[in-house]
Design an enzyme around this catalytic site. Structure first.
Site, short mmCIF file in Angstrom:
data_model
loop_
_atom_site.label_atom_id
_atom_site.label_comp_id
_atom_site.label_asym_id
_atom_site.label_seq_id
_atom_site.Cartn_x
_atom_site.Cartn_y
_atom_site.Cartn_z
N TYR A 440 1.76 0.98 -3.63
CA TYR A 440 1.21 -0.23 -3.03
C TYR A 440 -0.31 -0.20 -2.96
CZ TYR A 440 1.98 2.19 1.58
OH TYR A 440 2.02 3.07 2.63
N GLU A 441 -0.87 -1.39 -2.75
CA GLU A 441 -2.33 -1.63 -2.80
C GLU A 441 -2.89 -1.28 -4.18
OE1 GLU A 441 -2.94 -3.32 -0.43
OE2 GLU A 441 -1.36 -2.65 0.91
N GLY A 442 -2.08 -1.44 -5.21
CA GLY A 442 -2.50 -1.14 -6.57
C GLY A 442 -2.06 0.25 -6.97
#
Length: 601
Positions: A440-442
């Protein structure tokens, strides 16, 4: 595993002895009250809360998970009560503006408390953690009216916040999102669509939840240029600072997932929900980066947290578990066997975990200093420099720290052997909880493209040179430092190679754009190992100075020096593999036709 203990000694070493946080705080306007005594008291109280209140709930949250019903989501036993104590203690307000009820202390101090919470109970810490990004987004882009309405209850912790980006068909490629926002006569919007993987999207711990949502206006351009940002609260504010009528947003389900069971990962349905535009129309992605950058550093903390938890559990077990004799002869002849810490391979695993945990802590706190400077310095040049440096370090921190945090968590299981694979020791939970951090968050791949493509090549290497100049100055200043000469020389060589390697990738990319994607993850990991080498060399410098002066805990400083040398001898050579992989180019990846990945080829 043993009870969690906040690593305050190492935190103080990094903050005060290596990075000189006391002087840093006194140089920033509005931080004059952040004296060593005040900061010390805050850290002590934060440690107590994390050790005594939320750490005991870590296994409970994993075992019970969250429970969905049409009325909402019930969090695990004790989570709600712990959150009430968190709010009562004023912890949500620590690093936020006094104009909105905050305590006005530096962001870096809040990050330190976030580290302790993440180590004690990552799933619990996500509920208040996501609120910080929502608050920062409102602070940067909200109107004065929006700030007055939403910031005070968010800062106090009475309300929590989320970020709603991902849709079932649309993850990293936000240009594909379909959630729409229809303008209304009163200036509001009706938001309709479905968002997935929304952490803390629904729960029973706060009286309201403020969703920060990406959506499209009816006349929006296609792709990422047509995305706007909206505030969509669960309950519409009643005008008196409290929650009013229920809005048209609901949790359709929660995911059954690998880890972080104590945190609700929600499918959120927006059914004509009332929303309010934040920032300019069709500039929502630009505004959301305020939130996303905050979240990326927050996820970097997760990598550190899982490494620290792995070290605490594995080191205690290795000192107690009796198995076989040392190869050089019995070390504890009065016992039936030696503790496994006498074995070289166990030492290898423990030192790997330790070098990542402590090295990543230094990287995180250095990045946190740049956040403080960027937000508070009165020197425009210093703010710009900190912004560029932080932009460069953020993808390294997010991706490298989570990759090495996951490696450390796996090694924690390995030290325990078969006992690590069963649930009672907490090591397998640590692995499961850590796995999401690389997604998550890239993902790591997305962060790598951001680093190499946007932050380095698109700036013609300017952002890289800002940091390599820091490293160069350190190496030059310590070229005659005999105590760490064995660290300074290889660091200087790698620092030069970093620039040369970047130039070679850039030259290849001029004729083949795939060269960037093929090199990016290896480039990021190379960058991470060299970055940590700088921080380990600096920590070794301080430790050597303290030992020479006869100051403080000799054993602590000696361990720092020995761990630094382990890192340079055993971990830093990994850079050679990444260099060779980068040199191989994109053809070895791209030449195989896509259909040949099917079964039977």
């Amino acid at each position: 595993m043993p009870d969690y203990k906040a690593p305050l000694r190492d935190i103080r070493f990094v903050r005060d002895e290596v990075l000189n946080y006391p002087a840093h705080y006194q140089s920033l306007p509005g931080c004059e009250e952040a004296t060593p005594d005040m900061v010390g008291a805050i850290l002590e109280e934060g440690a107590k809360f994390c050790e005594q209140v939320i750490a005991p709930l870590n296994a409970v949250g994993d075992r019970e998970g969250c429970v969905w019903s049409p009325e909402g989501v019930k969090t695990p036993t004790g989570f709600k009560e712990a959150y009430a104590q968190y709010v009562e203690g004023g912890w949500p307000a620590l690093s936020h503006d006094t104009a909105h009820g905050g305590q006005g202390l530096p962001e870096s101090l809040g990050m330190t408390i976030s580290e302790l919470m993440g180590e004690a109970n990552w799933a619990w810490g996500m509920y208040p953690g996501l609120s910080h990004g929502a608050m920062n987004t409102l602070q940067a882009h909200g109107t004065p009216e929006q700030q007055k309405l939403y910031l005070e209850p968010l800062v106090s912790g009475k309300w929590t916040g989320t970020m709603c980006l991902t849709e079932p068909h649309c993850g990293t490629d936000l240009g594909m999102l379909r959630t729409r926002a229809e303008p209304q006569a009163d200036g509001s919007y009706k938001v309709t669509g479905t968002k997935i993987f929304i952490s803390a999207g629904e729960h029973d711990m706060a009286e309201n939840i403020v969703h920060i949502v990406l959506a499209r206006l009816p006349d929006a351009p296609a792709g990422t240029k047509g995305i706007s940002l909206f505030i969509v609260p669960k309950f519409l504010p009643d005008g008196q600072g409290g929650p009013g009528a229920r809005n048209g947003v609901s949790c359709g389900s929660i995911e059954h997932k690998m880890g972080i069971h104590g945190n609700a990962t929600c499918v959120m349905n927006f059914d004509g929900a009332t929303g309010f535009l934040i920032g300019p129309a069709n500039k929502g992605l630009n505004c959301m980066f305020t939130f996303m950058n905050t979240a990326r550093l927050g996820t970097a903390i997760q990598g550190l947290a899982h490494a620290e938890v792995a070290f605490q559990g594995a080191s205690a077990y290795a000192r107690e578990r009796l198995q076989m004799r040392a190869l050089s002869g019995p070390k504890f002849p009065d016992q039936s066997a030696d503790p496994i810490i006498v074995h070289p391979d166990v030492r290898r695993m423990l030192l790997t975990i330790k070098s990542f945990a402590e090295g990543n802590r230094a990287l995180l706190y250095y990045a946190a200093q740049q956040v403080d400077i960027m937000q508070r310095s009165q020197d425009a040049d210093a703010r710009e420099q900190a912004d560029k440096l932080l932009g460069f370090l953020t993808p390294i921190a997010k991706a490298f720290m989570t990759e090495t945090g996951f490696e450390a968590a796996n090694l924690g299981v390995q030290v325990f052997g078969g006992h690590g694979y069963i649930s009672e020791h907490g090591m397998e939970q640590n692995v499961r909880d850590s796995r999401i951090s690389m997604l998550y968050e890239g993902t790591t791949g997305v962060q790598a493209l951001d680093l190499l493509g946007r932050k380095v090549l698109m700036t013609q290497g300017e952002s890289l040179r800002i940091f390599t100049k820091v490293v160069h100055k350190f190496c030059k200043a310590n070229s005659g430092n005999r105590a760490i000469s064995d660290l300074v020389k290889p660091l200087a060589e790698l620092n030069k190679e970093w620039g040369d390697l970047t130039l070679k990738i850039g030259m290849k990319a001029m004729t083949n754009r795939e060269a960037v994607g093929a090199a990016s993850v290896d480039y990021l990991m190379y960058s991470g190992y060299v970055t940590l080498a700088y921080f380990w060399a600096d920590m070794a410098r301080v430790a050597a100075e303290k030992l020479a002066a006869g100051e403080g805990d000799k054993a602590f400083y000696q361990a720092k020096l020995q761990t630094a040398r382990f890192y340079f001898a055993r971990i830093l050579p990994r850079t050679r593999t990444h260099v060779e992989a980068i040199k191989s180019g994109p053809d070895v990846l791209m030449d195989l036709p896509a259909e040949h990945f099917a079964l039977g080829y």
